[in-house]
Enzyme design. Structure first.
Site, PDB file in Angstrom:
ATOM      1  N   GLU A 103       0.775  -1.110   0.029  1.00 27.16           N
ATOM      2  CA  GLU A 103      -0.186  -0.154  -0.024  1.00 27.16           C
ATOM      3  C   GLU A 103       0.845   1.185   0.059  1.00 27.16           C
ATOM      4  O   GLU A 103       1.950   1.127   0.749  1.00 27.16           O
ATOM      5  CB  GLU A 103      -0.966   0.129   1.156  1.00 27.16           C
ATOM      6  CG  GLU A 103      -1.654  -1.053   1.540  1.00 27.16           C
ATOM      7  CD  GLU A 103      -1.365  -2.211   2.258  1.00 27.16           C
ATOM      8  OE1 GLU A 103      -0.451  -1.888   2.917  1.00 27.16           O
ATOM      9  OE2 GLU A 103      -1.916  -3.242   2.620  1.00 27.16           O
ATOM     10  N   TYR A 115       7.651   2.175  -7.431  1.00 30.55           N
ATOM     11  CA  TYR A 115       7.188   0.760  -7.690  1.00 30.55           C
ATOM     12  C   TYR A 115       6.557   0.324  -9.005  1.00 30.55           C
ATOM     13  O   TYR A 115       6.835  -0.784  -9.482  1.00 30.55           O
ATOM     14  CB  TYR A 115       6.022   0.636  -6.747  1.00 30.55           C
ATOM     15  CG  TYR A 115       6.342   0.957  -5.119  1.00 30.55           C
ATOM     16  CD1 TYR A 115       7.431   0.095  -4.687  1.00 30.55           C
ATOM     17  CD2 TYR A 115       5.617   1.662  -4.435  1.00 30.55           C
ATOM     18  CE1 TYR A 115       7.720   0.608  -3.213  1.00 30.55           C
ATOM     19  CE2 TYR A 115       5.827   1.733  -3.049  1.00 30.55           C
ATOM     20  CZ  TYR A 115       7.032   1.245  -2.481  1.00 30.55           C
ATOM     21  OH  TYR A 115       7.452   1.672  -1.309  1.00 30.55           O
TER      22      TYR A 115
END
Length: 144
Positions: A103, A115
């Protein structure tokens, strides 16, 4: 710069980074508890006896959940976060981890881009997941 497993002796330096960067930091006791668990891996990036950043992942069977990634404020934007997460992902894959979740704050564009460069895809949203300040969490997943 070296990548290695985090040791309990690293906790003081890691906590300095944690409390500097996060409005709601982990406690030293909480960090220690996860550090000593069998299902969690913790790593640091170190240079000349200074911890520059850290990351961790909790594992269940062949899946992992990235718990935290942090790089000291004065060394951000140098690729240390990429180095940490990429190194951890390679080790996790070697240990049979084939699916990794995380998250990230919706407004943290630099982390989301990091990411994405590592192969994570955005696949969900948790409304008001974070507090102080309140913000949505973007869910991301990588198949290895």
């Amino acid at each position: 710069m070296t990548f290695r497993e985090m040791l309990t002796e690293d906790l003081d330096q890691v906590m300095e980074i944690e409390t500097d960067l996060f409005a709601m930091p982990w406690t030293k006791e909480g960090m220690f508890t996860f550090l000593t668990r069998e299902d969690t891996m913790f790593f640091v990036a170190e240079e000349k006896n200074r911890i520059l950043g850290y990351c961790s992942m909790q594992t269940v069977l062949d899946e992992g959940d990235i718990l935290n990634v942090a790089v000291c404020r004065d060394r951000q934007k140098e690729g240390i976060g990429y180095f940490l997460v990429n190194s951890m992902l390679m080790l996790a894959e070697a240990q049979g981890i084939h699916l990794v979740h995380l998250e990230v704050r919706e407004g943290n564009g630099s982390a989301r881009r990091l990411y994405q460069r590592l192969g994570f895809l955005e696949d969900g949203l948790r409304k008001n997941y974070y507090t102080d300040p309140q913000e949505n969490a973007v869910l991301m997943t990588k198949k290895q």
